[in-house]
Design a protein around this motif. Structure first.
Motif, PDB file in Angstrom:
ATOM      1  N   ALA A   1      57.656 -22.843  67.464  1.00  0.00           N
ATOM      2  CA  ALA A   1      58.583 -23.947  67.218  1.00  0.00           C
ATOM      3  C   ALA A   1      59.384 -24.267  68.483  1.00  0.00           C
ATOM      4  CB  ALA A   1      59.524 -23.607  66.071  1.00  0.00           C
ATOM      5  N   ILE A   2      59.837 -23.230  69.175  1.00  0.00           N
ATOM      6  CA  ILE A   2      60.575 -23.436  70.417  1.00  0.00           C
ATOM      7  C   ILE A   2      59.653 -24.029  71.481  1.00  0.00           C
ATOM      8  CG2 ILE A   2      61.745 -22.245  72.306  1.00  0.00           C
ATOM      9  CD1 ILE A   2      62.859 -20.316  70.170  1.00  0.00           C
ATOM     10  N   ALA A   3      58.427 -23.507  71.567  1.00  0.00           N
ATOM     11  CA  ALA A   3      57.488 -24.007  72.572  1.00  0.00           C
ATOM     12  C   ALA A   3      57.141 -25.470  72.318  1.00  0.00           C
ATOM     13  CB  ALA A   3      56.220 -23.156  72.579  1.00  0.00           C
TER      14      ALA A   3
ATOM     15  N   PHE B   1      49.807 -28.598  74.027  1.00  0.00           N
ATOM     16  CA  PHE B   1      49.747 -27.390  73.211  1.00  0.00           C
ATOM     17  C   PHE B   1      48.403 -26.677  73.329  1.00  0.00           C
ATOM     18  CE2 PHE B   1      49.073 -25.034  69.223  1.00  0.00           C
ATOM     19  CZ  PHE B   1      50.130 -24.166  69.326  1.00  0.00           C
ATOM     20  N   GLY B   2      47.308 -27.414  73.393  1.00  0.00           N
ATOM     21  CA  GLY B   2      45.977 -26.807  73.488  1.00  0.00           C
ATOM     22  C   GLY B   2      45.836 -25.892  74.695  1.00  0.00           C
ATOM     23  N   PRO B   3      46.112 -26.399  75.911  1.00  0.00           N
ATOM     24  CA  PRO B   3      46.022 -25.506  77.074  1.00  0.00           C
ATOM     25  C   PRO B   3      46.994 -24.328  76.998  1.00  0.00           C
ATOM     26  CG  PRO B   3      46.020 -27.796  77.766  1.00  0.00           C
ATOM     27  CD  PRO B   3      46.307 -27.790  76.296  1.00  0.00           C
ATOM     28  N   MET B   4      48.204 -24.562  76.471  1.00  0.00           N
ATOM     29  CA  MET B   4      49.165 -23.460  76.348  1.00  0.00           C
ATOM     30  C   MET B   4      48.620 -22.393  75.393  1.00  0.00           C
ATOM     31  SD  MET B   4      53.136 -23.512  75.141  1.00  0.00           S
ATOM     32  CE  MET B   4      52.753 -23.828  73.434  1.00  0.00           C
ATOM     33  N   ARG B   5      48.036 -22.809  74.280  1.00  0.00           N
ATOM     34  CA  ARG B   5      47.471 -21.886  73.305  1.00  0.00           C
ATOM     35  C   ARG B   5      46.284 -21.128  73.910  1.00  0.00           C
ATOM     36  NH1 ARG B   5      49.141 -18.654  70.203  1.00  0.00           N
ATOM     37  NH2 ARG B   5      47.410 -17.362  70.715  1.00  0.00           N
ATOM     38  N   MET B   6      45.485 -21.838  74.742  1.00  0.00           N
ATOM     39  CA  MET B   6      44.342 -21.207  75.385  1.00  0.00           C
ATOM     40  C   MET B   6      44.805 -20.091  76.311  1.00  0.00           C
ATOM     41  SD  MET B   6      42.289 -21.146  78.464  1.00  0.00           S
ATOM     42  CE  MET B   6      43.101 -22.394  79.370  1.00  0.00           C
ATOM     43  N   TRP B   7      45.872 -20.315  77.077  1.00  0.00           N
ATOM     44  CA  TRP B   7      46.373 -19.273  77.975  1.00  0.00           C
ATOM     45  C   TRP B   7      46.989 -18.116  77.198  1.00  0.00           C
ATOM     46  CZ3 TRP B   7      44.437 -18.572  82.369  1.00  0.00           C
ATOM     47  CH2 TRP B   7      43.992 -19.636  83.141  1.00  0.00           C
ATOM     48  N   ALA B   8      47.593 -18.406  76.061  1.00  0.00           N
ATOM     49  CA  ALA B   8      48.129 -17.326  75.227  1.00  0.00           C
ATOM     50  C   ALA B   8      46.994 -16.452  74.704  1.00  0.00           C
ATOM     51  CB  ALA B   8      48.940 -17.915  74.076  1.00  0.00           C
ATOM     52  N   THR B   9      45.901 -17.067  74.279  1.00  0.00           N
ATOM     53  CA  THR B   9      44.746 -16.299  73.801  1.00  0.00           C
ATOM     54  C   THR B   9      44.119 -15.494  74.938  1.00  0.00           C
ATOM     55  OG1 THR B   9      44.319 -17.963  72.108  1.00  0.00           O
ATOM     56  CG2 THR B   9      42.497 -16.484  72.660  1.00  0.00           C
TER      57      THR B   9
ATOM     58  N   ASP C   1      54.723 -33.610  75.796  1.00  0.00           N
ATOM     59  CA  ASP C   1      53.651 -34.243  75.023  1.00  0.00           C
ATOM     60  C   ASP C   1      52.906 -33.146  74.273  1.00  0.00           C
ATOM     61  OD1 ASP C   1      51.746 -35.913  73.959  1.00  0.00           O
ATOM     62  OD2 ASP C   1      50.683 -36.238  75.854  1.00  0.00           O
ATOM     63  N   PRO C   2      53.441 -32.718  73.113  1.00  0.00           N
ATOM     64  CA  PRO C   2      52.850 -31.564  72.408  1.00  0.00           C
ATOM     65  C   PRO C   2      51.372 -31.723  72.083  1.00  0.00           C
ATOM     66  CG  PRO C   2      54.954 -32.150  71.438  1.00  0.00           C
ATOM     67  CD  PRO C   2      54.615 -33.227  72.429  1.00  0.00           C
ATOM     68  N   SER C   3      50.924 -32.935  71.729  1.00  0.00           N
ATOM     69  CA  SER C   3      49.518 -33.096  71.353  1.00  0.00           C
ATOM     70  C   SER C   3      48.580 -32.838  72.533  1.00  0.00           C
ATOM     71  CB  SER C   3      49.274 -34.492  70.778  1.00  0.00           C
ATOM     72  OG  SER C   3      49.570 -35.478  71.752  1.00  0.00           O
TER      73      SER C   3
END
Length: 188
Positions: free
Chosen positions: A48-50, A61-69, A56-58
């Motif tokens: 939620a904070i991120a 968010f994808g690249p951020m989630r990819m780096w988290a994984t 531009d969340p749409s």
């Protein structure tokens, strides 16, 4: 989040200490439950904070989630190859230390204001009790019951995975850089 991370680190370390020192199943399960109660809010607060901080969340968010994984996978490799802690409680102790470090890392985060639409207006919203109305729908009840019943044995199984694999004579391949002498924490 700072206190939630610190408490998560403490209870996770206590849970693995219960396994390491043979305190028994009840203290280990109590520590695991307290860890879960402290960490569960983090897993929803952090996204939620991120998402609130992204321009531009749409698109972002994808690249951020990819780096988290990717980070999650690298952490698993570090536990196996760097720490050689596949069959020891060392991985739990390190994870507890990571949570405490994350708590200190929250001091580096910029100030963040919760959007006005997300601010709770009454006690029912503060504790999330208004979400219980979703359970009127049979599909939501089915999912909640299924996830709860499936999650309980799964959560209890994870800390005992090294013991189970050892009991099944699962051979962990030796790494050439590992010492033949087993450290004290590898009793598990």
């Amino acid at each position: 989040m700072r206190w939630l991370y610190w408490l998560s680190g403490f209870w996770l370390t206590a849970m693995f200490a219960a396994i390491d020192f043979g305190w028994g199943a009840i203290p280990m399960l109590i520590c695991m439950q307290l860890y879960s109660l402290c960490f569960s809010p983090c897993s929803s607060l952090l996204p939620a904070i991120a998402l609130g901080a992204l321009r531009d969340p749409s698109a972002e968010f994808g690249p951020m989630r990819m780096w988290a994984t990717t980070g999650w996978m690298l952490a698993g490799c570090a536990v196996s190859w760097v720490l050689a802690a596949d069959t020891s409680v060392l991985s739990g102790y390190v994870a507890g230390g990571v949570f405490v470090t994350l708590g200190f890392a929250t001091y580096l985060l910029p100030a963040w204001q919760m959007p006005a639409a997300a601010k709770a207006r009454n006690w029912k919203e503060v504790f999330g009790l208004d979400a219980l109305a979703l359970l009127r729908h049979p599909d939501h009840r089915t999912i909640l019951i299924t996830v709860t019943l499936f999650g309980m044995p799964l959560a209890a199984f994870y800390p005992y995975t090294p013991l189970q694999l050892t009991a099944l004579a699962w051979a962990i391949p030796r790494r050439p850089w590992r010492s033949a002498r087993r450290p004290r924490w590898s009793r598990c």
